[in-house]
Enzyme design. Structure first.
Site, PDB file in Angstrom:
ATOM      1  N   GLU A 112       0.896  -1.247  -0.137  1.00  0.00           N
ATOM      2  CA  GLU A 112       0.066   0.118  -0.011  1.00  0.00           C
ATOM      3  C   GLU A 112       1.032   1.398   0.129  1.00  0.00           C
ATOM      4  O   GLU A 112       0.323   1.992  -0.628  1.00  0.00           O
ATOM      5  CB  GLU A 112      -0.902  -0.124   1.222  1.00  0.00           C
ATOM      6  N   GLU A 132      -4.040  -9.454   3.930  1.00  0.00           N
ATOM      7  CA  GLU A 132      -4.480  -9.098   5.176  1.00  0.00           C
ATOM      8  C   GLU A 132      -5.893  -9.830   5.484  1.00  0.00           C
ATOM      9  O   GLU A 132      -6.050 -10.342   6.985  1.00  0.00           O
ATOM     10  CB  GLU A 132      -5.234  -7.662   5.112  1.00  0.00           C
TER      11      GLU A 132
END
Length: 258
Positions: A112, A132
């Site tokens: 990210e 995640e």
């Protein structure tokens, strides 16, 4: 006792280099790194000498994302919801470009960080992924909607639901990064790109960057609002705590769906 710095900032003419300095933790993000990265980015923005910044990692990793030990210790708010959002970086409104020099794996929040940069050079050994969901979390640092702005939805779902990493060659073919080079050439290539950016007119760079971001992101404020809602629901869940414990204890998680 003074804690060792988790960030280094070097300025060479118009090019700044920010290095994540937690190699023993694969440059994973804790509250201290978040504060220091935020301060370094703001220093580059405020410095009229700096035209462009390179973001890289020390050691063999770019960034492994959020430090799950820090998450388990209650640093979540500082890491995810402070100024600039995750790592003090992914939500910053910048006027100067940042080039990611991806020297090794960029996983979870590390990926990210790359997606929040404006260009990226990666080592041919680098990998990228958003695992995640395997930890009871969501890629809530802009990863999901930034991928969805760039890729077909089937590919986005593969990356965020299965969580398997992709290699640098595929990331480049998908348009997620600009260059793939041998590991030894990552910084030289990033500096070459940065030098070419620095040779352009500063106002043209700033305005062009803003226009390109606006066109690519759509209504980012609405996306961040939904993102934060889902992020808070996952980080506050029992499954997220179980995912972190299972990862640290090197065992399969026992999901409860709550």
């Amino acid at each position: 006792m003074t804690q060792p710095k988790t960030i280094s900032l070097a300025i060479d003419g118009p090019i700044a280099t920010i290095t994540l300095e937690r190699p023993e933790r694969r440059n994973s993000v804790n509250a201290q790194l978040t504060r220091e990265l935020s301060a370094a980015v703001q220093a580059c923005e405020a410095n009229p000498q700096v035209a462009v910044t390179i973001l890289t990692g020390s050691g063999s990793s770019f960034c492994a994302g959020m430090d799950l030990a820090a998450f388990a210790d209650g640093e979540t708010e500082a890491i995810l919801h402070g100024k600039g959002r995750f790592a003090g970086f992914v939500g910053v409104r910048r006027t100067k470009p940042v080039i990611a020099a991806v020297n090794g794996p960029a996983m979870a929040g590390g990926f990210e960080l790359v997606l929040a940069c404006d260009m990226a050079v990666a080592a041919d050994t680098a990998i990228f992924g958003l695992p995640e969901a395997k930890r009871g979390l969501i890629a809530g640092a802009g990863g999901v909607f930034r991928l969805a702005n760039r890729l077909p939805i089937a590919l986005v779902n593969e990356i965020i639901l299965i969580g398997a990493p992709i290699d640098a060659a595929r990331a480049c073919a998908l348009g997620l990064i600009n260059r793939v080079v041998p590991a030894a050439d990552v910084m030289a290539t990033a500096r070459d790109m940065a030098g070419k950016v620095a040779a352009s007119a500063p106002m043209s760079v700033a305005l062009g960057l803003d226009l390109a971001r606006s066109a690519a992101s759509g209504d980012e404020s609405a996306l961040w609002s939904l993102n934060d809602d889902y992020l808070n629901r996952t980080t506050g869940s029992k499954d997220a705590q179980e995912g972190a414990r299972a990862f640290l204890e090197k065992r399969p998680p026992a999901w409860r769906g709550e």
